[in-house]
Design an enzyme around this catalytic site. Structure first.
Site, mmCIF file in Angstrom:
data_model
loop_
_atom_site.group_PDB
_atom_site.id
_atom_site.type_symbol
_atom_site.label_atom_id
_atom_site.label_comp_id
_atom_site.label_asym_id
_atom_site.label_seq_id
_atom_site.Cartn_x
_atom_site.Cartn_y
_atom_site.Cartn_z
ATOM 1 N N ASN A 30 -25.126 83.216 -13.829
ATOM 2 C CA ASN A 30 -25.667 84.220 -14.762
ATOM 3 C C ASN A 30 -24.580 84.839 -15.646
ATOM 4 O O ASN A 30 -24.589 84.682 -16.844
ATOM 5 C CB ASN A 30 -26.337 85.361 -14.001
ATOM 6 N N GLU A 31 -23.670 85.590 -14.991
ATOM 7 C CA GLU A 31 -22.685 86.333 -15.768
ATOM 8 C C GLU A 31 -21.570 86.883 -14.894
ATOM 9 O O GLU A 31 -21.682 86.924 -13.663
ATOM 10 C CB GLU A 31 -23.322 87.518 -16.532
ATOM 11 N N THR A 79 -31.107 85.960 -19.959
ATOM 12 C CA THR A 79 -32.344 86.714 -19.704
ATOM 13 C C THR A 79 -32.151 87.738 -18.580
ATOM 14 O O THR A 79 -33.096 88.431 -18.209
ATOM 15 C CB THR A 79 -33.490 85.751 -19.331
ATOM 16 N N ALA A 80 -30.936 87.802 -18.017
ATOM 17 C CA ALA A 80 -30.674 88.709 -16.895
ATOM 18 C C ALA A 80 -29.943 89.968 -17.391
ATOM 19 O O ALA A 80 -30.405 90.616 -18.348
ATOM 20 C CB ALA A 80 -29.899 87.946 -15.817
ATOM 21 N N TYR A 81 -28.827 90.313 -16.793
ATOM 22 C CA TYR A 81 -28.106 91.558 -17.118
ATOM 23 C C TYR A 81 -27.794 91.638 -18.615
ATOM 24 O O TYR A 81 -27.946 92.683 -19.255
ATOM 25 C CB TYR A 81 -26.818 91.592 -16.292
ATOM 26 N N ASP A 135 -17.834 101.586 -20.874
ATOM 27 C CA ASP A 135 -18.211 101.419 -19.465
ATOM 28 C C ASP A 135 -17.822 100.055 -18.914
ATOM 29 O O ASP A 135 -17.466 99.931 -17.746
ATOM 30 C CB ASP A 135 -19.727 101.586 -19.298
ATOM 31 N N ASP A 170 -35.416 84.402 -8.475
ATOM 32 C CA ASP A 170 -34.220 83.932 -9.186
ATOM 33 C C ASP A 170 -32.963 84.342 -8.415
ATOM 34 O O ASP A 170 -31.975 83.612 -8.382
ATOM 35 C CB ASP A 170 -34.176 84.528 -10.601
#
Ligand code: NAP
Length: 272
Positions: free
Chosen positions: A122-123, A161-163, A150, A45
């Site tokens: 993704n983000e 589905t990632a970070y 943070d 990915d």
């Protein structure tokens, strides 16, 4: 049809790439790394993310196909032992595609740097190096909460589905037109108070972060880290552009999620 292959450098990837070059050429396909119609990524990915950024200025004409040389991924429909099936599918290509939303990130800085736009698959995240991040969070221009902690993450449906998932975010069906905000370790007290749960906003809404003045922000755009910006404001919305995949076969999204995060289980009712 002009093809480009974008790959990582792992030995099993290089083996698959050599096989693809040889057999695609024999099947009459031509290669064009500058202006391809189809980009085949070979790796994982992460390799597809890298190809997306490489070809981000040609999204209106390019379709992507992902081959995974490890486990099955979220952007990768094919495994490296299925290359003949993929070549057969390319030969009878009729332009079929599936498109997913992207994140548009607009960054305004305190210095004279012009306003910048980025696209994320993704983000995007913002963190601070030396101290906690303090930022007001606005939804559709209205102050929603004051964050201290943070960092903050805004993800696309395919990025869920990632970070975002590691931060406790929900997994979104990828064709939903929505963005998700997730927090990284928020401090909640009398001054700083957040909802402390993931927030999903719809396509007609936009998100704004206005961090307190500082010079040590780290802004990420997928795998790319930018750490030289005095960020004044970041605006997030669903981009006009979309990523298109050549959808030669249907992959059930929830089956992928189950395979990646749960693993096969025996159904007590035996009806699986
Ligand atoms: P990386 O650190 O080498 O790999 C990150 C992992 O995330 C890889 O296992 C990759 O899968 C997987 N991944 C990427 N996109 C995904 C998706 N949409 N759904 C599920 N898994 C996904 O970095 P990278 O390969 O360049 O990827 C950058 C991404 O890493 C960022 O966009 C962010 O989402 C993710 N990340 C996650 C965390 C965390 O979960 N704590 C922290 C930082 C960054 P493959 O093995 O198939 O490549």
């Amino acid at each position: 049809m002009k093809i480009a292959i974008h790959n990582n450098k792992k030995p099993n990837t290089l083996k698959a790439v050599n096989y693809l070059y040889k057999n695609l050429k024999q099947s009459g396909f031509s290669f064009d790394v500058e202006h391809p119609d189809i980009v085949i990524t070979v790796g994982g990915d992460g390799t597809l993310l890298s190809a997306f950024h490489h070809y981000a200025d040609q999204l209106d004409r390019i379709r992507f196909v992902g081959v995974h040389t490890g486990h099955l991924g979220f952007y990768t429909d094919w495994r490296d032992y299925e290359l003949n099936d993929l070549i057969r599918a390319l030969k009878v290509d009729s332009g079929q595609s599936v498109a997913y939303p992207l994140l548009d990130v607009k960054v305004t800085c305190n210095d004279k740097r012009p306003v910048e736009h980025f696209l994320c698959l993704n983000e995007s995240t913002i963190k601070r190096l030396g101290s906690t991040l303090r930022s007001n969070v606005y939804i559709k221009g209205k102050l929603f909460e004051s964050f201290r902690g943070d960092g903050l993450c805004v993800s696309t449906p395919t990025g869920s589905t990632a970070y975002s998932k590691s931060l406790g975010g929900a997994v979104l069906q990828p064709s939903l037109e929505a963005l998700q905000i997730t927090e990284m370790a928020s401090i909640n007290n009398r001054v700083y108070r957040t909802l402390s749960s993931p927030i999903i906003v719809s396509s007609d809404e936009y998100i704004t972060f206005r961090p307190s003045v500082a010079e040590d922000y780290v802004l990420t755009i997928d795998h790319i880290a930018l750490n030289d910006r005095q960020v004044k404001q970041i605006d997030y919305r669903i981009a006009d552009e979309r990523i298109r995949f050549a959808s030669y076969r249907h992959m059930n999204f929830w089956h992928r999620v189950e395979g990646a995060f749960i693993g096969s289980q025996d159904d007590e009712d035996g009806d699986r």
